[in-house]
Design a protein around this motif. Structure first.
Motif, PDB file in Angstrom:
ATOM      1  N   THR A  11       0.839  -1.606   0.173  1.00  0.00           N
ATOM      2  CA  THR A  11       0.265  -0.099  -0.556  1.00  0.00           C
ATOM      3  C   THR A  11       0.654   1.681  -0.298  1.00  0.00           C
ATOM      4  O   THR A  11       0.257   2.732  -1.041  1.00  0.00           O
ATOM      5  CB  THR A  11      -0.767  -0.034   1.168  1.00  0.00           C
ATOM      6  OG1 THR A  11      -1.523  -1.341   1.251  1.00  0.00           O
ATOM      7  CG2 THR A  11      -1.952   1.524   1.061  1.00  0.00           C
ATOM      8  N   ILE A  12       2.153   0.625   0.835  1.00  0.00           N
ATOM      9  CA  ILE A  12       2.930   2.316   0.953  1.00  0.00           C
ATOM     10  C   ILE A  12       2.889   2.596  -0.783  1.00  0.00           C
ATOM     11  O   ILE A  12       3.336   3.718  -1.160  1.00  0.00           O
ATOM     12  CB  ILE A  12       4.481   2.466   1.580  1.00  0.00           C
ATOM     13  CG1 ILE A  12       3.556   1.341   3.034  1.00  0.00           C
ATOM     14  CG2 ILE A  12       5.434   2.851   0.781  1.00  0.00           C
ATOM     15  CD1 ILE A  12       5.430   1.324   3.592  1.00  0.00           C
ATOM     16  N   GLN A  13       3.800   1.801  -1.636  1.00  0.00           N
ATOM     17  CA  GLN A  13       4.619   2.025  -2.979  1.00  0.00           C
ATOM     18  C   GLN A  13       2.708   2.715  -4.030  1.00  0.00           C
ATOM     19  O   GLN A  13       3.033   3.543  -4.670  1.00  0.00           O
ATOM     20  CB  GLN A  13       4.515   1.085  -3.171  1.00  0.00           C
ATOM     21  CG  GLN A  13       5.318   0.449  -3.143  1.00  0.00           C
ATOM     22  CD  GLN A  13       6.391   0.804  -2.615  1.00  0.00           C
ATOM     23  OE1 GLN A  13       6.759   2.165  -2.934  1.00  0.00           O
ATOM     24  NE2 GLN A  13       7.269   0.946  -1.290  1.00  0.00           N
ATOM     25  N   ILE A  14       1.507   2.320  -3.453  1.00  0.00           N
ATOM     26  CA  ILE A  14       0.441   2.607  -4.647  1.00  0.00           C
ATOM     27  C   ILE A  14       0.161   4.124  -3.357  1.00  0.00           C
ATOM     28  O   ILE A  14       0.269   5.026  -4.425  1.00  0.00           O
ATOM     29  CB  ILE A  14      -0.889   2.458  -3.715  1.00  0.00           C
ATOM     30  CG1 ILE A  14      -0.841   0.834  -4.366  1.00  0.00           C
ATOM     31  CG2 ILE A  14      -2.496   2.442  -4.275  1.00  0.00           C
ATOM     32  CD1 ILE A  14      -2.035  -0.044  -3.864  1.00  0.00           C
ATOM     33  N   MET A  15       0.316   4.961  -2.282  1.00  0.00           N
ATOM     34  CA  MET A  15      -0.260   5.776  -1.630  1.00  0.00           C
ATOM     35  C   MET A  15       1.286   6.838  -2.253  1.00  0.00           C
ATOM     36  O   MET A  15       0.949   7.918  -2.023  1.00  0.00           O
ATOM     37  CB  MET A  15      -0.235   5.704  -0.432  1.00  0.00           C
ATOM     38  CG  MET A  15      -0.854   5.082   0.480  1.00  0.00           C
ATOM     39  SD  MET A  15      -2.596   5.907  -0.713  1.00  0.00           S
ATOM     40  CE  MET A  15      -3.414   4.769  -0.445  1.00  0.00           C
ATOM     41  N   LYS A  16       2.776   6.303  -2.660  1.00  0.00           N
ATOM     42  CA  LYS A  16       3.594   7.403  -2.994  1.00  0.00           C
ATOM     43  C   LYS A  16       3.296   7.990  -4.581  1.00  0.00           C
ATOM     44  O   LYS A  16       3.394   8.366  -4.882  1.00  0.00           O
ATOM     45  CB  LYS A  16       4.787   6.204  -3.677  1.00  0.00           C
ATOM     46  CG  LYS A  16       5.671   6.461  -1.847  1.00  0.00           C
ATOM     47  CD  LYS A  16       6.939   5.689  -1.764  1.00  0.00           C
ATOM     48  CE  LYS A  16       7.525   5.538  -0.597  1.00  0.00           C
ATOM     49  NZ  LYS A  16       8.547   4.171  -0.695  1.00  0.00           N
ATOM     50  N   HIS A  17       2.239   7.219  -5.925  1.00  0.00           N
ATOM     51  CA  HIS A  17       2.167   7.115  -6.559  1.00  0.00           C
ATOM     52  C   HIS A  17       0.970   7.970  -6.449  1.00  0.00           C
ATOM     53  O   HIS A  17       0.820   9.125  -7.189  1.00  0.00           O
ATOM     54  CB  HIS A  17       1.155   5.840  -7.499  1.00  0.00           C
ATOM     55  CG  HIS A  17       1.080   6.432  -8.445  1.00  0.00           C
ATOM     56  ND1 HIS A  17       1.769   7.342 -10.231  1.00  0.00           N
ATOM     57  CD2 HIS A  17      -0.404   6.177  -9.349  1.00  0.00           C
ATOM     58  CE1 HIS A  17       0.930   7.402 -10.392  1.00  0.00           C
ATOM     59  NE2 HIS A  17      -0.246   6.533 -10.426  1.00  0.00           N
ATOM     60  N   PHE A  18       0.290   7.433  -5.305  1.00  0.00           N
ATOM     61  CA  PHE A  18      -1.193   8.569  -5.652  1.00  0.00           C
ATOM     62  C   PHE A  18      -0.326  10.108  -5.429  1.00  0.00           C
ATOM     63  O   PHE A  18      -1.066  11.466  -5.563  1.00  0.00           O
ATOM     64  CB  PHE A  18      -2.320   7.929  -3.780  1.00  0.00           C
ATOM     65  CG  PHE A  18      -2.862   7.510  -5.054  1.00  0.00           C
ATOM     66  CD1 PHE A  18      -2.510   6.433  -5.706  1.00  0.00           C
ATOM     67  CD2 PHE A  18      -3.975   6.791  -4.194  1.00  0.00           C
ATOM     68  CE1 PHE A  18      -3.683   5.765  -6.579  1.00  0.00           C
ATOM     69  CE2 PHE A  18      -4.443   5.428  -4.047  1.00  0.00           C
ATOM     70  CZ  PHE A  18      -4.244   5.183  -6.114  1.00  0.00           C
ATOM     71  N   GLN A  19       0.068  10.221  -3.802  1.00  0.00           N
ATOM     72  CA  GLN A  19       0.855  11.543  -3.645  1.00  0.00           C
ATOM     73  C   GLN A  19       1.402  12.197  -4.048  1.00  0.00           C
ATOM     74  O   GLN A  19       2.026  13.336  -4.563  1.00  0.00           O
ATOM     75  CB  GLN A  19       1.372  11.121  -2.299  1.00  0.00           C
ATOM     76  CG  GLN A  19       2.553  12.492  -1.841  1.00  0.00           C
ATOM     77  CD  GLN A  19       3.492  12.008  -0.643  1.00  0.00           C
ATOM     78  OE1 GLN A  19       4.558  11.042  -0.776  1.00  0.00           O
ATOM     79  NE2 GLN A  19       3.460  12.910   0.579  1.00  0.00           N
ATOM     80  N   SER A  20       2.316  11.520  -5.290  1.00  0.00           N
ATOM     81  CA  SER A  20       3.142  12.321  -6.717  1.00  0.00           C
ATOM     82  C   SER A  20       2.243  12.764  -7.709  1.00  0.00           C
ATOM     83  O   SER A  20       2.044  13.473  -8.609  1.00  0.00           O
ATOM     84  CB  SER A  20       4.379  11.238  -7.226  1.00  0.00           C
ATOM     85  OG  SER A  20       3.570  10.485  -7.733  1.00  0.00           O
ATOM     86  N   THR A  21       1.284  12.341  -7.844  1.00  0.00           N
ATOM     87  CA  THR A  21      -0.141  12.463  -8.765  1.00  0.00           C
ATOM     88  C   THR A  21      -1.578  13.320  -8.365  1.00  0.00           C
ATOM     89  O   THR A  21      -2.184  13.826  -9.207  1.00  0.00           O
ATOM     90  CB  THR A  21      -0.447  11.310  -9.233  1.00  0.00           C
ATOM     91  OG1 THR A  21      -0.546  10.248  -9.112  1.00  0.00           O
ATOM     92  CG2 THR A  21       0.688  10.764 -10.274  1.00  0.00           C
ATOM     93  N   VAL A  22      -2.083  12.965  -7.378  1.00  0.00           N
ATOM     94  CA  VAL A  22      -3.116  13.812  -6.544  1.00  0.00           C
ATOM     95  C   VAL A  22      -2.932  15.168  -7.355  1.00  0.00           C
ATOM     96  O   VAL A  22      -1.826  16.199  -7.226  1.00  0.00           O
ATOM     97  CB  VAL A  22      -3.174  13.745  -5.545  1.00  0.00           C
ATOM     98  CG1 VAL A  22      -1.911  13.982  -4.643  1.00  0.00           C
ATOM     99  CG2 VAL A  22      -5.036  13.963  -4.535  1.00  0.00           C
ATOM    100  N   GLN A  23      -4.049  15.610  -7.475  1.00  0.00           N
ATOM    101  CA  GLN A  23      -4.179  17.594  -7.201  1.00  0.00           C
ATOM    102  C   GLN A  23      -5.491  18.282  -6.410  1.00  0.00           C
ATOM    103  O   GLN A  23      -4.478  19.190  -5.755  1.00  0.00           O
ATOM    104  CB  GLN A  23      -4.865  17.566  -8.915  1.00  0.00           C
ATOM    105  CG  GLN A  23      -4.313  16.929 -10.231  1.00  0.00           C
ATOM    106  CD  GLN A  23      -4.802  16.896 -11.211  1.00  0.00           C
ATOM    107  OE1 GLN A  23      -6.164  17.043 -10.979  1.00  0.00           O
ATOM    108  NE2 GLN A  23      -4.157  16.702 -12.399  1.00  0.00           N
ATOM    109  N   ASP A  24      -6.178  17.501  -5.759  1.00  0.00           N
ATOM    110  CA  ASP A  24      -6.969  17.970  -5.471  1.00  0.00           C
ATOM    111  C   ASP A  24      -6.086  17.971  -4.139  1.00  0.00           C
ATOM    112  O   ASP A  24      -6.350  17.289  -3.271  1.00  0.00           O
ATOM    113  CB  ASP A  24      -8.595  17.396  -4.874  1.00  0.00           C
ATOM    114  CG  ASP A  24      -9.402  17.938  -3.397  1.00  0.00           C
ATOM    115  OD1 ASP A  24      -9.301  17.457  -2.791  1.00  0.00           O
ATOM    116  OD2 ASP A  24     -10.572  18.022  -4.110  1.00  0.00           O
TER     117      ASP A  24
END
Length: 337
Positions: free
Chosen positions: A24-37
């Motif tokens: 899950t850490i790796q998934i959240m890292k991608h989310f963190q680098s691409t999330v906009q809101d």
């Protein structure tokens, strides 16, 4: 006073949650680098911090107990330079799903643990996951993104079941009794999770170059779509609105984000969760057609999960959980020494 040795149940739960949080850490890292809101970014960062803390605490226990640290997942399993694969809305749904899965999982871990420090750890994590889920739902509601379960007209009085027809009416295509609230709840939640699973499979299928893995996710997308449609039809038959999450959850990116190993492992976790949901729904339903449907779909998920296991075994992506000593082999070895 020395602490008792860890039980098999405690080691099993610690090992399982270490692996899953590592993923899950790796998934959240991608989310963190691409999330906009900014509000969803807050949830992503909160989720990332929670999963990193859980992994770190379990790692410390493994060190103290002289247990081997699982290889699990690392920065090599995610491409942080890849463009955004999922929309903010889907990230929000993923975190909600993570919270819903985490609360019963850590409750079960707490229940089978004996040592006070292990029970304390799982209790703390359970509270943190519950807090995360509540905050996710609050933000989803504020943004108008939360998919609310259906509503019904409130009954006027208490009624009792009269005869077996209450259970068998679902087998009559011309006269099926309306769904009760328990059945509606399970149909809706399974509709929602299949819609999310379909989106994840779509994103994974378009970003892998492994033919076996791509075909596996294409099949997962089709299966999720079919199951979601079945649940939607059942709700519609009883004149119950069947709201579903927005279908716009995946971007057009075809750049690899996650390793095939990580994507296959996540799908195995989702499949296991789906089987558990279907089993619970089958037990709770009081119409025989629903019970039969859940059992049939559960078999489909089991066969699909087995195909995924074969792919993971073929590529040596499965870590072996700690296991008890093989006494027969030890005795045999001792005989020849």
């Amino acid at each position: 006073m020395d602490k008792p040795i860890l039980t098999a149940s405690e080691i099993g739960m610690l090992w399982t949650h270490y692996i899953q949080n590592s993923m899950t850490i790796q998934i959240m890292k991608h989310f963190q680098s691409t999330v906009q809101d900014k509000d969803i970014k807050f949830l992503v960062e909160k989720s990332l911090m929670l999963t990193e803390n859980v992994k770190s605490e379990i790692r410390s226990i493994f060190h103290l107990e002289l247990l081997p640290i699982p290889y699990a997942f690392s920065n090599t399993d995610v491409n942080l330079q890849a463009p955004r694969l999922f929309t903010d809305d889907l990230m929000l749904l993923f975190i909600e799903t993570m919270g819903k899965a985490g609360t019963p999982a850590y409750s079960a871990a707490q229940a089978v643990s004996t040592r006070s420090d292990i029970r304390g750890l799982f209790t703390k994590i359970l509270i943190e996951y519950s807090t995360l889920l509540n905050k996710t739902i609050e933000i989803s509601l504020e943004k108008g993104l939360y998919v609310r379960p259906p509503s019904i007209t409130k009954p006027d009085e208490v009624e009792f079941i009269e005869g077996k027809s209450y259970f068998t009416s679902g087998l009559n295509p011309f006269h099926k009794r309306s769904l009760n609230v328990v059945e509606i709840s399970h149909l809706f939640e399974n509709l929602k999770t299949n819609s999310i699973g379909k989106a994840i499979c779509t994103g994974f299928a378009q970003t892998t170059d492994n033919k076996d893995v791509k075909n596996y996710f294409i099949k997962g997308k089709e299966t999720g779509e079919k199951h979601a449609q079945l649940f939607s039809n059942l709700l519609t038959e009883s004149d119950v609105p069947a709201p579903v999450p927005s279908d716009v959850g995946v971007t057009d990116s075809t750049t690899r984000v996650f390793s095939d190993k990580l994507m296959m492992f996540l799908k195995s976790v989702l499949s296991a969760t789906g089987q558990g949901n279907y089993s619970t729904a089958s037990t709770a339903s009081m119409r025989y057609d629903l019970i039969g449907l859940y059992q049939k779909l559960s078999v489909e998920v089991a066969v699909y999960a087995k195909d995924g296991l074969d792919i993971m075994l073929k590529n040596n992506w499965l870590e072996e959980p700690p296991q008890s000593s093989d006494r027969k082999q030890l005795i045999k070895k001792g005989t020849h020494s």
